[in-house]
Design an enzyme around this catalytic site. Structure first.
Site, PDB file in Angstrom:
ATOM      1  N   ASP A   1      -1.920   5.394   5.845  1.00 55.30           N
ATOM      2  CA  ASP A   1      -2.276   4.985   7.224  1.00 55.30           C
ATOM      3  C   ASP A   1      -1.009   4.932   8.095  1.00 55.30           C
ATOM      4  O   ASP A   1      -0.651   3.884   8.635  1.00 55.30           O
ATOM      5  CB  ASP A   1      -2.993   3.622   7.211  1.00 55.30           C
ATOM      6  CG  ASP A   1      -2.084   2.474   6.746  1.00 55.30           C
ATOM      7  OD1 ASP A   1      -2.256   1.336   7.247  1.00 55.30           O
ATOM      8  OD2 ASP A   1      -1.201   2.722   5.897  1.00 55.30           O
TER       9      ASP A   1
ATOM     10  N   HIS B   1       7.888  -1.364   1.677  1.00 47.54           N
ATOM     11  CA  HIS B   1       6.512  -1.482   1.189  1.00 47.54           C
ATOM     12  C   HIS B   1       6.043  -0.160   0.559  1.00 47.54           C
ATOM     13  O   HIS B   1       6.112  -0.002  -0.657  1.00 47.54           O
ATOM     14  CB  HIS B   1       5.570  -1.880   2.338  1.00 47.54           C
ATOM     15  CG  HIS B   1       5.795  -3.284   2.837  1.00 47.54           C
ATOM     16  ND1 HIS B   1       5.823  -4.396   2.031  1.00 47.54           N
ATOM     17  CD2 HIS B   1       5.987  -3.762   4.088  1.00 47.54           C
ATOM     18  CE1 HIS B   1       6.017  -5.491   2.748  1.00 47.54           C
ATOM     19  NE2 HIS B   1       6.127  -5.133   4.006  1.00 47.54           N
TER      20      HIS B   1
HETATM   21  O1  RIB Z   1       1.576  -4.935   3.868  1.00 50.39           O
HETATM   22  C1  RIB Z   1       2.261  -3.729   4.058  1.00 50.39           C
HETATM   23  C2  RIB Z   1       1.309  -2.573   4.092  1.00 50.39           C
HETATM   24  O2  RIB Z   1       0.484  -2.664   5.247  1.00 50.39           O
HETATM   25  C3  RIB Z   1       2.029  -1.223   4.222  1.00 50.39           C
HETATM   26  O3  RIB Z   1       1.243  -0.228   3.609  1.00 50.39           O
HETATM   27  C4  RIB Z   1       2.072  -0.997   5.699  1.00 50.39           C
HETATM   28  O4  RIB Z   1       2.136   0.392   6.039  1.00 50.39           O
HETATM   29  C5  RIB Z   1       0.754  -1.561   6.106  1.00 50.39           C
HETATM   30  O5  RIB Z   1      -0.234  -0.545   5.891  1.00 50.39           O
HETATM   31 CA    CA Z   2       0.690   1.810   4.817  1.00 58.92          CA
END
Ligand code: RIB
Ligand code: CA
Length: 319
Positions: A9, A240
């Site tokens: 995303d 992340h």
């Molecule tokens: O909590 C972090 C996640 O949420 C990552 O994938 C960031 O891109 C959002 O989608």
């Molecule tokens: Ca993400």
């Protein structure tokens, strides 16, 4: 090479993760599937296509996925984290690439049936596309090599709320369904991504490497860094989504435990929380663990050699 489908995303950190995966020879990327999340599905799809264009990888198909969670509506995403365009408000023009004709869940099903027991799914956003693919073709759970996802928080607070991590909160029902499927699954959650800091100094060093893709990702990171300074008072960003590919490249960098996981789907202050069972669910006295009974154990990343992850990320992004 691992056959990989990346469900994403984009999202500023998704864009760096795509750059990381594209630069890593370990992966044969069969395709990218997009999902709502940080911003709406139209924008996440445009963003994924732009990354592939900048990487000169028009050979990799993009299949557009879910525009909202399995129940309820898309609630607008997190533009204050990733920008209204999901790319740090860089507002670059859409690239020339277009998505393929089939949707994300069809693409996942098609590729998994074509390459039984060879395809790994790397999920970087809400798990809606995976849940819809399971719904449509339950037998894929016996043919997927493994699922590795960025999301959840087993033994630490959330980031979207005190209880929940953003991807899980975006679609708790999908997450609970996916975490109950019989495929090998690893959770790369806040327990390790909140221990993996990409400092401003390292980002400045990476930005010295010039390429159309790196220049763009580094530009997008300005907005993302500002968010982390405001929200977390840190001079840099947590890693992340890229942590999923660090794990896939070198699993020895992560310490894991294994428990069945349930996701809170009640509309409460805990909605989206990932709860490990913390114990075996098959002994007589485990009545209280009924909700976790007959659910597969999930590998949960608990600790990480974060300095080595940063070194790996830096090395791959600067090529
Ligand atoms: O909590 C972090 C996640 O949420 C990552 O994938 C960031 O891109 C959002 O989608
Ligand atoms: Ca993400």
């Amino acid at each position: 090479m691992d056959k990989l489908i990346i469900d994403t995303d984009p999202g500023v950190d998704d864009s760096m993760a795509l750059q990381f995966a594209l630069a890593s020879k370990e992966f044969h990327i069969l395709g990218i599937t997009t999902v709502f999340g940080n911003v709406d599905i139209e924008q996440t799809t445009k963003n994924a296509l732009r990354i592939l264009h900048l990487a000169q990888r028009a050979d990799i198909p993009v299949a557009k996925g879910a525009s909202k969670p399995v129940y309820g509506e898309f609630l607008g995403g997190v533009p204050f984290v990733h920008g209204d365009d999901g790319q740090g408000n860089t507002w670059r023009p859409a690239g020339p690439l277009k998505p393929i004709d089939i949707g994300a869940e069809e693409f996942i099903i098609e590729q998994v049936l074509r390459y039984p027991n060879q395809v790994r799914l790397a999920a970087l956003g809400p798990l809606t596309n995976l849940a819809r693919a399971l719904e449509k073709k339950p037998e894929i759970q016996d043919k997927v090599k493994e699922v590795v996802f960025m999301g959840g928080n087993a033994f630490c607070p959330g980031n979207a709320t005190p209880a929940a991590e953003a991807n899980m909160l975006s679609d708790p029902e999908a997450a609970d369904r996916v975490l109950g499927a019989n495929w090998p699954m690893t959770m790369v959650g806040l327990d390790v991504t909140h221990k993996t800091l990409l400092s401003r100094d390292t980002l400045n060093k990476i930005s010295l490497f010039r390429s159309p893709l790196n220049d763009f990702v580094m530009e997008a990171y300005q907005f993302y860094q500002d968010f982390f300074m405001k929200a977390n008072k840190i001079d840099g960003t947590f890693v992340h989504d890229s942590s999923v590919f660090a794990y896939l490249i070198d699993r020895s960098l992560y310490k894991t435990v294994e428990y069945p996981i349930r996701v809170e789907t009640q509309h409460s202050i805990s909605r989206g929380k990932t709860w490990p069972s913390l114990g075996e669910t098959d002994h007589e006295g485990a009545k209280a663990l009924e909700p976790w009974r007959n659910r597969p154990k999930i590998k949960i990343c608990l600790d990480v050699e974060d300095k080595k992850v940063i070194q790996l990320l830096e090395q791959r992004l600067m090529q």
